[in-house]
Structure formats: structure tokens, C-alpha cells
Motif scaffolding. Sequence first.
Motif, PDB file in Angstrom:
ATOM      1  N   ALA A  82      51.901  68.641  26.110  1.00 59.00           N
ATOM      2  CA  ALA A  82      52.899  67.736  26.680  1.00 59.00           C
ATOM      3  C   ALA A  82      52.339  67.080  27.935  1.00 59.00           C
ATOM      4  O   ALA A  82      51.363  67.561  28.531  1.00 59.00           O
ATOM      5  N   ALA A  83      52.959  65.985  28.343  1.00 56.20           N
ATOM      6  CA  ALA A  83      52.511  65.299  29.555  1.00 56.20           C
ATOM      7  C   ALA A  83      52.555  66.223  30.764  1.00 56.20           C
ATOM      8  O   ALA A  83      51.725  66.106  31.678  1.00 56.20           O
ATOM      9  N   SER A  84      53.494  67.154  30.778  1.00 55.64           N
ATOM     10  CA  SER A  84      53.611  68.088  31.903  1.00 55.64           C
ATOM     11  C   SER A  84      52.425  69.048  31.987  1.00 55.64           C
ATOM     12  O   SER A  84      52.234  69.710  33.009  1.00 55.64           O
ATOM     13  N   ASP A  85      51.611  69.109  30.936  1.00 55.63           N
ATOM     14  CA  ASP A  85      50.425  69.974  30.943  1.00 55.63           C
ATOM     15  C   ASP A  85      49.215  69.307  31.589  1.00 55.63           C
ATOM     16  O   ASP A  85      48.191  69.954  31.805  1.00 55.63           O
ATOM     17  N   VAL A  86      49.323  68.017  31.879  1.00 54.71           N
ATOM     18  CA  VAL A  86      48.188  67.236  32.363  1.00 54.71           C
ATOM     19  C   VAL A  86      48.205  67.142  33.885  1.00 54.71           C
ATOM     20  O   VAL A  86      49.247  66.863  34.483  1.00 54.71           O
ATOM     21  N   SER A 102      47.095  51.149  39.910  1.00 56.60           N
ATOM     22  CA  SER A 102      46.082  51.284  38.880  1.00 56.60           C
ATOM     23  C   SER A 102      46.714  51.455  37.503  1.00 56.60           C
ATOM     24  O   SER A 102      47.889  51.832  37.368  1.00 56.60           O
ATOM     25  N   VAL A 103      45.928  51.181  36.474  1.00 52.00           N
ATOM     26  CA  VAL A 103      46.380  51.460  35.110  1.00 52.00           C
ATOM     27  C   VAL A 103      46.714  52.945  34.979  1.00 52.00           C
ATOM     28  O   VAL A 103      47.693  53.330  34.341  1.00 52.00           O
ATOM     29  N   ALA A 104      45.906  53.791  35.617  1.00 55.74           N
ATOM     30  CA  ALA A 104      46.086  55.241  35.497  1.00 55.74           C
ATOM     31  C   ALA A 104      47.465  55.700  35.948  1.00 55.74           C
ATOM     32  O   ALA A 104      48.112  56.503  35.272  1.00 55.74           O
ATOM     33  N   VAL A 105      47.933  55.216  37.085  1.00 58.94           N
ATOM     34  CA  VAL A 105      49.236  55.679  37.555  1.00 58.94           C
ATOM     35  C   VAL A 105      50.372  55.051  36.752  1.00 58.94           C
ATOM     36  O   VAL A 105      51.446  55.647  36.610  1.00 58.94           O
ATOM     37  N   ARG A 106      50.162  53.858  36.210  1.00 62.88           N
ATOM     38  CA  ARG A 106      51.154  53.270  35.301  1.00 62.88           C
ATOM     39  C   ARG A 106      51.257  54.113  34.029  1.00 62.88           C
ATOM     40  O   ARG A 106      52.346  54.347  33.502  1.00 62.88           O
ATOM     41  N   VAL A 107      50.110  54.580  33.524  1.00 64.04           N
ATOM     42  CA  VAL A 107      50.125  55.456  32.356  1.00 64.04           C
ATOM     43  C   VAL A 107      50.764  56.790  32.698  1.00 64.04           C
ATOM     44  O   VAL A 107      51.539  57.351  31.906  1.00 64.04           O
ATOM     45  N   GLN A 108      50.468  57.302  33.878  1.00 63.59           N
ATOM     46  CA  GLN A 108      51.080  58.545  34.344  1.00 63.59           C
ATOM     47  C   GLN A 108      52.607  58.431  34.289  1.00 63.59           C
ATOM     48  O   GLN A 108      53.299  59.327  33.782  1.00 63.59           O
ATOM     49  N   ALA A 109      53.119  57.318  34.765  1.00 63.98           N
ATOM     50  CA  ALA A 109      54.572  57.099  34.754  1.00 63.98           C
ATOM     51  C   ALA A 109      55.094  56.944  33.331  1.00 63.98           C
ATOM     52  O   ALA A 109      56.145  57.499  32.972  1.00 63.98           O
ATOM     53  N   ALA A 110      54.373  56.203  32.504  1.00 58.79           N
ATOM     54  CA  ALA A 110      54.817  55.972  31.130  1.00 58.79           C
ATOM     55  C   ALA A 110      54.849  57.261  30.322  1.00 58.79           C
ATOM     56  O   ALA A 110      55.707  57.434  29.437  1.00 58.79           O
ATOM     57  N   MET A 113      54.816  61.919  33.488  1.00 56.89           N
ATOM     58  CA  MET A 113      54.225  62.932  34.360  1.00 56.89           C
ATOM     59  C   MET A 113      54.884  62.887  35.734  1.00 56.89           C
ATOM     60  O   MET A 113      55.027  61.812  36.312  1.00 56.89           O
ATOM     61  N   GLU A 114      55.252  64.031  36.253  1.00 56.40           N
ATOM     62  CA  GLU A 114      55.912  64.105  37.555  1.00 56.40           C
ATOM     63  C   GLU A 114      55.031  64.753  38.616  1.00 56.40           C
ATOM     64  O   GLU A 114      55.484  65.013  39.733  1.00 56.40           O
ATOM     65  N   ARG A 115      53.795  65.032  38.274  1.00 56.98           N
ATOM     66  CA  ARG A 115      52.866  65.627  39.241  1.00 56.98           C
ATOM     67  C   ARG A 115      51.457  65.131  38.913  1.00 56.98           C
ATOM     68  O   ARG A 115      51.241  64.372  37.989  1.00 56.98           O
ATOM     69  N   GLY A 116      50.501  65.597  39.708  1.00 54.35           N
ATOM     70  CA  GLY A 116      49.110  65.243  39.449  1.00 54.35           C
ATOM     71  C   GLY A 116      48.693  63.964  40.147  1.00 54.35           C
ATOM     72  O   GLY A 116      49.337  63.495  41.083  1.00 54.35           O
ATOM     73  N   PHE A 117      47.611  63.366  39.657  1.00 55.60           N
ATOM     74  CA  PHE A 117      47.070  62.156  40.293  1.00 55.60           C
ATOM     75  C   PHE A 117      46.402  61.293  39.231  1.00 55.60           C
ATOM     76  O   PHE A 117      46.184  61.715  38.091  1.00 55.60           O
ATOM     77  N   GLY A 118      46.081  60.053  39.612  1.00 57.38           N
ATOM     78  CA  GLY A 118      45.431  59.142  38.682  1.00 57.38           C
ATOM     79  C   GLY A 118      44.700  58.047  39.418  1.00 57.38           C
ATOM     80  O   GLY A 118      45.090  57.659  40.523  1.00 57.38           O
ATOM     81  N   PHE A 119      43.639  57.539  38.795  1.00 54.92           N
ATOM     82  CA  PHE A 119      42.885  56.437  39.388  1.00 54.92           C
ATOM     83  C   PHE A 119      42.047  55.773  38.307  1.00 54.92           C
ATOM     84  O   PHE A 119      41.787  56.340  37.247  1.00 54.92           O
TER      85      PHE A 119
END
Length: 331
Positions: A82-86, A102-110, A113-119
Motif C-alpha cells: 500500500a502507499a502507506s508502506d512507502v 516536483s512530480v515526486a510530491v504530486r505523485v506522493q499526494a496522488a 501518502m501521508e508521510r515520507g519525502f519525494g524529489f
Amino acid sequence: MAQDKQSRNKVTGARLIGVGSALPQRAFSNDELAAEFNLDTSDEWIRTRTGIQQRHIVSGDETAVSLAHKAAQRALDHAGKAASDVDAVIVATSTPDQVFPSVAVRVQAALGMERGFGFDVSAACSGFVYALTIGDSMIRSGQAKRIMVIGVEVFSRLLDWEDRSTCVLFGDGAGAVLLEAGADEGEGILSTHLHADGRLGDLLYVDGAVGCTSGKVALKMHGREVFRHAVVNLAAAVDEALETNGLKGTDIQWMVPHQANLRIIDGMAKKLSLPSDRVVVTVDRHANTSAASIPLALDEAVRDGRIKQGDLVLMEALGGGLTWGSALIRM
């Protein structure tokens, strides 16, 4: 705190536990592309020089984020996670929808995901190998347990549709892999090897961007010179991967190369003494999808059963910068 340090010390490397990909709905054959954009070219001209027969191009509400999100969700589904595992999302792209976020944080939101990071990572066609290296390093350091690594491009936004020498070469798409900590020695990502030579940056570049006032944004390429450097540098990166792991070309079971030109792919296969049925080729149907090309091809070969658990897979790519690299993975 002591337990956290102990758990980090147990992490030995990253393994691939899920793959996914996404393509735009619209596909154009060479003849259809020539007709759509009024190009003075032909199927024979394109096919004989590149091996490309068709490509997918975004339309409607399709974006880099929407393609990356679909590929990432399919990788999660394939892995049974699940997304919560990432813990993190790393996206390799030269064609983000926005400068930021970034695309990464847009994907994180889509993904929800409610935690973690992206770039995002920008290394042109080598971007996926670069992003894979970063993800592997973060897992090895204990920074994260599971990382989604995505390559996505919508190069159709950067093409000069009056330049037949470049516009026929590229397509849009996305591919993703889910990395997880816990690979034993000799498993997972065995090694990655990155290189760049900025002195060769003007051989393949985008003329104009945010921060520039040069007007029209378009991809520019000196094809013959790029081809020449690709042959030499990719061969060196392949040798580096083999030597690092004490292997020979005949030990490789699958090559999943960057899908830029069929002649380059064939040349690398011959160097490894790999028969053509051990090389994953999608350039004929996808064209050059830049940072997306390796994960797109990997997803196809895993899902159709060609690449199986335990197989030794070599990846290699070269792109604008010039950047290039290789990765050796035990699936």
C-alpha cells in the motif's frame, strides 16, 4: 536509539519487489505521425535508421504526474503493498509539469501518502539509473525501507515538430519500480555506476527553459556525435559493472537497455554475446521515452514472464549532459 542503529546495520541492500508502467492512450505509427504533423519523412526512413515503428503521445488531461501515478500504483499492486508502506518517491524526469512542486510530491499526494519525502532527479535519458542509484544508497544507509523510483517523460512538449531529425525519435510514458530493504549479499541491486561529462553538454540539450529568455523551447541534438559517444561510453559502463562484480558478458541473462536506437542496442548485445531473445526491446513500439524507457521495458519483460526471480539483469543508458551509467541487478 540503540535498536534503530542495530536495524540500520542489518540493511545490506535494495531489492526490486514491484514494477509498473503507463503509456498515453494515443499511439502514432510513423506514417500517422508524418501525416499528423506534416513531416517530410516516411516509415522506411525512420524504421531503417532507428528501429522505431510507433510511439505514444500525451493528449487531453494526460500529464507527467498522471502517467507517473499510474505506473507507481501498478508497481504497488504488483508488490502487494500500500502507499502507506512507502517512505519516499524519487522521480527521474526532464519534463515535469511544473518547476515546483516536483512530480515526486504530486505523485506522493496522488497515491495518498501521508508521510515520507519525494524529489525529482534530472539526468535526461540516464535519469532512471541515477534515481535507482540514489534509492539504493538511501536504503543501504537506513534512510528509508521502501522507495518508489519512477522514470517519466512527456518529451512531446519539448520537440520541434518541424525538425524531422529529432521529433520522430521520442515518445511519452512512465515506468516505476518499488525498492525494499533486505537484499542478501548477491541479491537485489548489486552495483550501479554513474558518469557525466559536462563538456559534451551541447551535443544533446534543450534550447530554452525557465530562467532563459531565448524564446521557443526545443530539443536539439547532434545525432552522429551522440551516437559515437553512446557506443564508447556505454561499452565502458557495461565493462565497469561486469568487472566490479567479477562477471563476464555471458553471465548476464537479460539486458534491459535505454531504448534510443536499435543499432546501439544491438551493438551492446553483441559485446555481451547475448542473443537477441535475451535483450528487452521496446523502442520499436515506444520510441525513446528517455528516463522512462528502462522501467517501461523492465515492466513489460517481468509481466510477460521473460524476466524471472533470480535472473541477472544489466541496465545501461546514456543521455544529455552527457550523462551515462549502468546497473546490475539480481531480480
